[in-house]
Design an enzyme around this catalytic site. Sequence first.
Site, short mmCIF file in Angstrom:
data_model
loop_
_atom_site.label_atom_id
_atom_site.label_comp_id
_atom_site.label_asym_id
_atom_site.label_seq_id
_atom_site.Cartn_x
_atom_site.Cartn_y
_atom_site.Cartn_z
N ARG A 257 -28.52 -12.76 57.10
CA ARG A 257 -28.44 -12.03 55.82
C ARG A 257 -27.39 -10.93 55.85
O ARG A 257 -27.58 -9.88 55.24
CB ARG A 257 -29.79 -11.42 55.45
CG ARG A 257 -30.84 -12.43 55.06
CD ARG A 257 -30.68 -12.89 53.62
NE ARG A 257 -31.48 -14.08 53.35
CZ ARG A 257 -32.67 -14.06 52.76
NH1 ARG A 257 -33.17 -12.93 52.35
NH2 ARG A 257 -33.32 -15.18 52.56
N TYR B 175 -42.26 -23.95 50.78
CA TYR B 175 -41.90 -23.46 49.44
C TYR B 175 -42.17 -24.52 48.38
O TYR B 175 -42.63 -24.22 47.28
CB TYR B 175 -40.43 -23.02 49.41
CG TYR B 175 -40.19 -21.77 50.23
CD1 TYR B 175 -40.44 -20.52 49.69
CD2 TYR B 175 -39.78 -21.85 51.56
CE1 TYR B 175 -40.25 -19.37 50.44
CE2 TYR B 175 -39.60 -20.71 52.33
CZ TYR B 175 -39.85 -19.47 51.76
OH TYR B 175 -39.69 -18.34 52.52
O1 1CP Z 1 -26.06 -13.69 54.70
C1 1CP Z 1 -26.74 -14.71 54.72
O2 1CP Z 1 -27.63 -14.93 55.56
C2 1CP Z 1 -26.35 -15.74 53.71
C3 1CP Z 1 -27.13 -16.59 53.01
C4 1CP Z 1 -28.62 -16.86 53.02
C5 1CP Z 1 -29.37 -17.57 53.96
C6 1CP Z 1 -28.93 -18.10 55.30
C7 1CP Z 1 -29.49 -16.52 51.94
C8 1CP Z 1 -29.10 -15.75 50.75
N1 1CP Z 1 -30.71 -17.10 52.20
C9 1CP Z 1 -30.68 -17.73 53.43
C10 1CP Z 1 -31.75 -18.49 54.07
C11 1CP Z 1 -33.13 -18.41 53.55
N2 1CP Z 1 -33.54 -18.39 52.24
C12 1CP Z 1 -34.29 -18.47 54.36
C13 1CP Z 1 -34.27 -18.63 55.86
C14 1CP Z 1 -34.07 -17.33 56.55
C15 1CP Z 1 -35.14 -16.30 56.32
O3 1CP Z 1 -36.26 -16.49 56.79
O4 1CP Z 1 -34.82 -15.30 55.65
C16 1CP Z 1 -35.40 -18.43 53.52
C17 1CP Z 1 -36.85 -18.44 53.94
C18 1CP Z 1 -34.94 -18.38 52.16
C19 1CP Z 1 -35.74 -18.37 50.91
C20 1CP Z 1 -35.47 -17.19 50.08
N3 1CP Z 1 -34.30 -16.96 49.42
C21 1CP Z 1 -36.34 -16.12 49.78
C22 1CP Z 1 -37.79 -16.02 50.19
C23 1CP Z 1 -38.01 -15.30 51.46
C24 1CP Z 1 -39.48 -15.22 51.78
O5 1CP Z 1 -39.85 -14.20 52.36
O6 1CP Z 1 -40.26 -16.13 51.46
C25 1CP Z 1 -35.64 -15.20 48.97
C26 1CP Z 1 -36.13 -13.90 48.42
C27 1CP Z 1 -34.34 -15.74 48.77
C28 1CP Z 1 -33.25 -15.15 47.95
C29 1CP Z 1 -32.01 -14.85 48.64
N4 1CP Z 1 -31.32 -15.71 49.48
C30 1CP Z 1 -30.14 -15.14 49.91
C31 1CP Z 1 -30.07 -13.84 49.28
C32 1CP Z 1 -28.91 -12.89 49.43
C33 1CP Z 1 -31.22 -13.67 48.50
C34 1CP Z 1 -31.56 -12.50 47.62
C35 1CP Z 1 -31.12 -12.79 46.23
C36 1CP Z 1 -30.79 -11.61 45.39
O7 1CP Z 1 -31.75 -11.03 44.87
O8 1CP Z 1 -29.61 -11.30 45.21
#
Ligand code: 1CP
Length: 356
Positions: A31, A161
């Site tokens: 992230r 999910y």
């Molecule tokens: O910088 C980076 O890592 C780039 C991209 C990235 C990656 C690798 C994002 C952007 N998401 C992910 C992977 C991801 N997404 C995972 C695996 C890693 C982890 O455990 O965090 C998971 C579970 C998700 C699902 C997801 N996407 C969630 C739910 C998390 C949970 O606790 O259940 C959420 C809130 C997101 C949104 C998201 N994804 C990425 C960003 C920057 C955001 C936030 C969006 C925003 O509000 O701008």
Amino acid sequence: MDETQKLLSRKPILAALQGKVPKSIPIWLMRQAGRYLPEYREIRKQRRSFLDLCYSPELAAEITLQPIRRFGFDAAILFSDILVLPDALGQKVWFEEGVGPRLIPVSPRDPLNPAALDNLYDNENYKLKTVYDAIRIIREGLPAGCTLIGFAGGPWTVATYMIEGGTSRSFEKIRHWAVTDPTSFEKFMAVLVEATSLHLIGQIEAGVEAVQIFDSHSGILDEEGFEKWIVEPTKKVVAQVRNHFSQIPIIGFPRGAGTKLLSYINQLEVQGVGLDQYVSCKWAAENIQRVVPVQGNLDPIYLLSDIETLYRKTLDTLSHFGGNPYIFNLGHGVIKETDPKTVEFLVKAVRDFEVN
Ligand code: 1CP
């Protein structure tokens, strides 16, 4: 030095994944692109929905490169999400401000049809094409020493999910399905294994140089479940990817696996394994890093602590893993309240660390 060695010496992350110990410890952060960066928040405004942002190649490429310009990380992680896959398969997925991901859940009564795979690449403007286009744009702007990492969720994690309909605390629906009707659950997982493999292969074809499989929710399974729903499906994904690209480095990240990491690394041919902050560094150095290069595992909360504590914890992590094949990272993603200046401090601390 032959061409491959030259390339490796220029890309410390790839060198570490080959089992080498580069002079300076390579670093990237999960992230690293995202809400803690003002320049991300600025671009975020350009699209109402988060998925639209993921599907805008120019913007996704720009967001991927922002933390590289600011901090000079050794790897860029593609800006996308693990949930583009269920979306591309045809499930309804959306992100709610302040809530997180939402999905119309699939269930044993209404499972995913294998024909959904046809949706992935169904016409010239298929959704995932925008992801692959972003990769091509990123490669053009990527600094020479920086490695582009692609990714997908592990089939189990994506399934949580898809079945729970979003983020869950208890994961009761998926666990209930998996234990009461393993045959139909297995069929569902087979579709995800196929989709995940195709998506990783698509990313590699477009130009990513390594891939990471995020199994963020592997920690909710017991030993038998871990074998069946983490190890077995991931093995199939790795085999399919290897069939097309025998040399591509794969990093596995079974978050929360604890001592089951041993089984994971013994059965999966991964070039690196991500460690969360709950794994003891001493134990992991002795038991995991002896077998495979490791990545991790500073608790991201220390980026919100005072700088002395951050420094002490960083040195502690580095001193456990530093002399052997290793990529510095956090144990999970950067927290959105993190001050970018603190990340700058962390990068410098890692760069200044001398491996002895
Ligand atoms: O910088 C980076 O890592 C780039 C991209 C990235 C990656 C690798 C994002 C952007 N998401 C992910 C992977 C991801 N997404 C995972 C695996 C890693 C982890 O455990 O965090 C998971 C579970 C998700 C699902 C997801 N996407 C969630 C739910 C998390 C949970 O606790 O259940 C959420 C809130 C997101 C949104 C998201 N994804 C990425 C960003 C920057 C955001 C936030 C969006 C925003 O509000 O701008």
